[in-house]
Design a protein around this motif. Structure first.
Motif, PDB file in Angstrom:
ATOM      1  N   TYR A 123       0.683  -1.020   0.424  1.00 49.46           N
ATOM      2  CA  TYR A 123       0.140   0.109  -0.048  1.00 49.46           C
ATOM      3  C   TYR A 123       0.733   1.306   0.018  1.00 49.46           C
ATOM      4  O   TYR A 123       1.869   0.936   0.517  1.00 49.46           O
ATOM      5  CB  TYR A 123      -0.746   0.120   1.299  1.00 49.46           C
ATOM      6  CG  TYR A 123      -2.112  -0.825   1.364  1.00 49.46           C
ATOM      7  CD1 TYR A 123      -3.108  -0.654   0.461  1.00 49.46           C
ATOM      8  CD2 TYR A 123      -1.983  -1.488   2.485  1.00 49.46           C
ATOM      9  CE1 TYR A 123      -4.454  -1.423   0.383  1.00 49.46           C
ATOM     10  CE2 TYR A 123      -3.353  -2.567   2.514  1.00 49.46           C
ATOM     11  CZ  TYR A 123      -4.276  -2.294   1.489  1.00 49.46           C
ATOM     12  OH  TYR A 123      -5.425  -3.054   1.632  1.00 49.46           O
ATOM     13  N   PRO A 170      -1.980   0.173  -4.641  1.00 47.90           N
ATOM     14  CA  PRO A 170      -3.008   0.208  -3.877  1.00 47.90           C
ATOM     15  C   PRO A 170      -2.964   1.310  -3.035  1.00 47.90           C
ATOM     16  O   PRO A 170      -1.828   1.503  -2.397  1.00 47.90           O
ATOM     17  CB  PRO A 170      -3.305  -1.208  -3.316  1.00 47.90           C
ATOM     18  CG  PRO A 170      -2.527  -2.096  -4.126  1.00 47.90           C
ATOM     19  CD  PRO A 170      -1.420  -1.147  -4.560  1.00 47.90           C
ATOM     20  N   ALA A 226      -4.150   3.111   0.765  1.00 48.34           N
ATOM     21  CA  ALA A 226      -4.435   2.642   1.902  1.00 48.34           C
ATOM     22  C   ALA A 226      -4.920   4.262   2.885  1.00 48.34           C
ATOM     23  O   ALA A 226      -4.410   5.048   2.713  1.00 48.34           O
ATOM     24  CB  ALA A 226      -3.477   2.167   2.933  1.00 48.34           C
ATOM     25  N   MET A 248      -7.844  -0.464   1.770  1.00 46.27           N
ATOM     26  CA  MET A 248      -7.617   0.035   0.399  1.00 46.27           C
ATOM     27  C   MET A 248      -8.903   1.090   0.138  1.00 46.27           C
ATOM     28  O   MET A 248      -9.984   0.742   0.339  1.00 46.27           O
ATOM     29  CB  MET A 248      -7.783  -1.156  -0.514  1.00 46.27           C
ATOM     30  CG  MET A 248      -7.394  -0.633  -1.844  1.00 46.27           C
ATOM     31  SD  MET A 248      -7.230  -2.066  -3.028  1.00 46.27           S
ATOM     32  CE  MET A 248      -8.680  -2.883  -3.069  1.00 46.27           C
ATOM     33  N   LEU A 269      -4.195  -6.667   2.111  1.00 44.51           N
ATOM     34  CA  LEU A 269      -3.320  -6.906   0.981  1.00 44.51           C
ATOM     35  C   LEU A 269      -2.473  -7.902   1.037  1.00 44.51           C
ATOM     36  O   LEU A 269      -1.341  -7.840   1.692  1.00 44.51           O
ATOM     37  CB  LEU A 269      -2.932  -5.576   0.632  1.00 44.51           C
ATOM     38  CG  LEU A 269      -2.127  -5.610  -0.838  1.00 44.51           C
ATOM     39  CD1 LEU A 269      -3.149  -5.713  -1.777  1.00 44.51           C
ATOM     40  CD2 LEU A 269      -1.558  -4.339  -1.008  1.00 44.51           C
TER      41      LEU A 269
END
Length: 140
Positions: free
Chosen positions: A14, A37, A39, A45, A111
């Motif tokens: 993230y 991704p 966060a 996410m 994740l």
């Protein structure tokens, strides 16, 4: 049954929603990826930032990547699949939402990986790849 866990790229990380675009670009370079991704403060996410987002949505508009946060560019609802999802579910999610990268989460909603179109292509027949490409890339 092939699962998301079996085809995903491990080591996905993230980037915090408050981080700047220049830092996102540096992370992408260091991790050799084209997307991260994003966060929120609760480590959940809330989006994905791509190298293309940085170029097209910020730099091309004269925005300073050292001052714009990744959260300012994240749009839409982030899509993901559980680690035990069948590859057919992966294809459906990517095809329906026309996305090229799909985060994979574990049972604790954390994740653990990401699936790219290259990861998918390694596990499909030529016919399945053609169908996938048509769904994700062809404009209607």
């Amino acid at each position: 049954m092939t699962t998301a866990r079996e085809i995903m790229h491990t080591g996905a990380r993230y980037i915090p929603v408050t981080e700047t675009l220049d830092r996102a670009a540096q992370m992408m370079r260091d991790l050799e990826v084209g997307a991260l991704p994003v966060a929120d403060a609760n480590d959940r996410m809330c989006g994905i930032i791509t190298d293309r987002d940085i170029v097209v949505k910020a730099i091309a508009h004269g925005k300073d990547p050292a001052r714009v946060t990744v959260g300012e560019l994240c749009e839409g609802t982030p899509r993901w699949v559980p680690a035990d999802a069948d590859v057919r579910q992966v294809l459906e999610e990517m095809g329906t939402h026309r996305i090229r990268r799909l985060p994979v989460i574990d049972e604790n909603k954390r994740l653990i990986g990401i699936i790219s179109e290259a990861d998918v292509a390694k596990h499909l027949s030529d016919t399945e790849i053609a169908s996938f490409v048509e769904r994700v890339y062809v404009t209607r």
